[in-house]
Every structure is written in C-alpha cells, then in structure tokens.
Design a protein around this motif. Sequence first.
Motif, short mmCIF file in Angstrom:
data_model
loop_
_atom_site.label_atom_id
_atom_site.label_comp_id
_atom_site.label_asym_id
_atom_site.label_seq_id
_atom_site.Cartn_x
_atom_site.Cartn_y
_atom_site.Cartn_z
N LYS A 120 0.55 62.33 60.58
CA LYS A 120 -0.73 62.14 61.26
C LYS A 120 -0.53 61.60 62.68
CE LYS A 120 -3.67 63.59 58.16
NZ LYS A 120 -4.47 64.80 58.43
N ASP A 141 -9.46 63.19 55.64
CA ASP A 141 -9.77 64.60 55.87
C ASP A 141 -10.80 65.04 54.84
OD1 ASP A 141 -7.90 64.65 57.86
OD2 ASP A 141 -6.60 66.16 56.93
N GLU A 153 -9.39 72.10 54.97
CA GLU A 153 -9.85 71.05 55.89
C GLU A 153 -10.95 71.53 56.84
OE1 GLU A 153 -6.73 69.53 58.46
OE2 GLU A 153 -8.22 68.64 59.80
N GLY A 206 -11.26 66.27 60.20
CA GLY A 206 -10.11 65.38 60.25
C GLY A 206 -10.54 64.12 61.00
#
Length: 473
Positions: free
Chosen positions: A371, A388, A396, A399
């Motif tokens: 990340k 997420d 996804e 985010g």
Amino acid sequence: MPENSKSLSPSIKELLATPDREQKICLDAWVRTRRDSKNLIFLALSDGSCFNTIQAVINKELGSWNEETLAKVNTGAGVHITGTLVSSPGSGQAVEIQGEGISLYGDAPQESYPLQKKRHSFEFLREIAHLRPRTNTFGAVARVRNAMSFAIHRFFQERGFFYIHTPIITGVDAEGAGQMFRATTLPLENPPRKEGKTDFSRDFFGRPTYLAVTGQLEAEAYALSMGKVYTFGPTFRAENSNTTRHLAEFWMIEPEVAFCDINCNMDLAEEFLKFIISTVLKECSEDMAFFNQWVQKGIIDVLGDVVTKEFARVSYTDAMEELEKAQDSGSASFDFPVQWGSDLQSEHEKFLTETVYKGPVIVTDYPREIKAFYMKQNEDSKTVRAMDVLVPRLGEIIGGSEREADLVKLESRMDELGMHKEDYRWYLDLRKYGSVPHSGFGLGFERLIQYITGMQNIRDVIPFPRTVKSAEF
Ligand code: 4AD
Ligand code: MG
C-alpha cells in the motif's frame, strides 16, 4: 432547414409524460427507425431526453407532403415535426404524434450511415464513439452517468463537504506507483541536457511535472483546514493494463475528512455508495429497466438488495484465511498464490465478493508493503489502516485509508521507500503544524457506473475512452 424551429419545443420526455391530448405540438428530434406500411410511415423519434422514443405517424394521403423530404426521413436524420399529440391506438406507447408537417434538418444517407437498424457489437461501436451515443445503450449510460455525477455532488453538499479543485498537473507521484504521464514542453527529439541527464530546469515549470494520478494529497491540505472536502475530476494512469476495468484517463471522487478514523471512513464509503445506487434506481428507472433486461439480468434486484444490507467488513488477514480455507477444502482453486503479504488478485476479490460474502465487502488493514506510503501504520508494524471496497463482478471500486498523521512515522516510511522527501515538503508540513487524524478514499467513477449498469467493459461507460494504444476522438 425547418423555419419555425424553436429551442423551446417540448422534449420527448415531457411529451410522454403530459396528460394533455389533442394538443398541437412541434418537436425537434432524430429518426431512430422508420417503418412503412401502405400509406402510413411510422417513425420512432428520439431526442436523448429519455430512454423511450415517441412514435410519429405520417399519413401520406392526408395533407400535402414533400415526396423528396419523405424519402430522406430515415434512420439518423434530424427532423422537425409538427402535429397533434393523441392517445396511441397501438400497444407499447400511451401517446403518439399524428404528423401534419415534417421538415428535414439533415439527412443521413443510408448507404453510408454506420448505425443500421440492428444490434451492433460494443466492439464495433467503440470504433464509432462519436456516433454511439445515438444508440439505446450509450444514451442510457450517458444519462445514468449524468445522474450519478449530480447525485455525488448532492451527497457531499448536503453533508457539509466543500468541493475542492485539485491540480491536474503535479510535481509529485502521490501514489508512489510510478505510473505517471509526463507533462512537458521540452522538445522530445532534442531535450536540453545537463550532466548527462535531461535538464528539467529548462522545462515549462522548471522541474519535472506529470498528470495527476490522484488529488488526494492536495485534498488533505484542504481537509486539514476546511474539515470535510471532496474532489471529483479526471485522473491519469500510465498503467499498462489492458483489462475491462482500467482506463488511462478516468474520473475519481475523493472525499477527505479531518477528525475521522478508518471506521468513520468506512461508514462514509458505505453510505455514499448506497446513496448513489438508490438515487440511480429512483431517477433512472427506464434506463435501469433496459440494463436489467439486456445488459445484466436482475441487476435492479441485486442493487435493491445492496442498499438495504450492511456491507461485510473483514481484515485482509481474515480474508486471506477465508481464501486459504476454500483452497484447502478444494471448494476453490486459484491461479495466483494465496499468501499473506501478496496483493489480492481479481480472482480472490471475485471469490470473496461473489462466493463468501455475496455482496460488497470492505477489506481493511492490508500489509504495508503493498500500500501507499501515506497510510496510517498499525501497532503491529506489519499492516496499515487501508480500506478497499470490493464488489461482485468488478473487485475493487474504492481504495482508501486513514492517513498517517504522525510526522516521524511518515518520514521514516518515506525514507524506507527511498522517497525524495524534499518534493513532499508541503505535505509533511501538514503533519508538522496542527496534525490531526484524518481519512479519505477514492472511488473510481467508471467502475461504479459499471457496477450499477452491468456494463462489462469500462471503455463503454466513459464517452471517449483512453486506454493503452488508443486515444482516438
Ligand atoms: O486505489 P487507488 O489507486 O487510490 C487512490 O488513488 C487514493 N489516492 C484514493 C484516496 O484515498 N483518496 O484508486 C482509487 C480507485 C480504485 O479503487 C479504482 O476504483 C479506481 O480508483 N481506479 C481506476 N479506475 C479506472 N482505471 C484505472 N486505471 C484505475 N485505477 C484506479
Ligand atoms: Mg487501490
């Protein structure tokens, strides 16, 4: 050219909704289809105002018609029609127009007009992206996209957020992923050089600059004075991903909130998604009925369910355990390894959302290595306060994270990653002066449109898609 064309003639949406019958009307529209039957011509007319067309009937035996004009009133032609709005004897529509006069703005020669009266593949329509808004699907997508844009502003404005315009040209790689398009006026064929390198001090801004991959860092600056802010604009990623979920230019909505931790951030994301979905279901019912029937069967019920149920929330570590369990028991097999520390692949996201949780799921506390640098570090020194939002079919769509508010921790993370801290001087100031907990997220606008409409390819939910090797129009 029609003479009495007025910009104020009613739209088809208005005509279809009016209870008044036998009224004289005029209409500017395009011919979607034409059907001839003996002395009658049936036209389906569209003006983009709504999904449905309105039927106009021309009786060649009544009135004086210009044969040459009638011959050109075909699919694609722009016309001005006058007549009477009457109850329709036919099934399928409540009202229709009894034509009394018709004139032509511009015809569409049938031998070359690419949109014939048949179903075209989305691949073919992508090649004529300037004409595809004339089809049912792309008109519906455009109206839904519009309704969503407006709903997004409404959601935030009603809750006291300020809309912040963050720059499109930026000097920092805010996601640290190195997927930036360079913005330069230096001559590519012969850039000025100094000590063996391109001399960016001679570039327009006197330094290297790029198209923004996010507006987050600048939004943080405003959240840390205005409290609640959001951005909604185009972002750019030079990602070499040729998938149905990636664009090189896409729109992102990024709220950023001071005094808000990851739980408050998750609540906001969930409330936000539910608001947008229910608004579209309410305001775009005809367009959604079309998607429900032709694009993603049953999507209306699925979305109706999503807005009433709580989203599942699970840590990355627990999600990995679910995947391992499924793999060990043989109920799932994955191409990519399920291993703590590696990123969730689409197949994993698909399994979690479609099989395990059967709906949207918020995954939190990812390994720090996968990340971005700005996320708040957890006590375990292995994970960060990321969140997420994953959804069925797409994976996804959001985010986000709580941000690292501690200057020392943030600097040490940037050092670990070998980042050039001087470039982020201003961002670090936000932790140096009056730092407070804060969080935010980014929603990929096109991915949400895909989720709501059921459209499979992200190229088909943005008017003019930019992807690897493709930037026509
Ligand atoms: O997860 P991402 O990279 O997060 C950020 O950019 C943060 N700065 C957001 C924030 O916290 N303010 O991107 C956010 C979302 C993704 O979840 C995805 O929906 C979408 O943006 N996205 C893309 N959409 C289309 N094409 C691409 N290439 C995309 N890359 C990300
Ligand atoms: Mg992401």
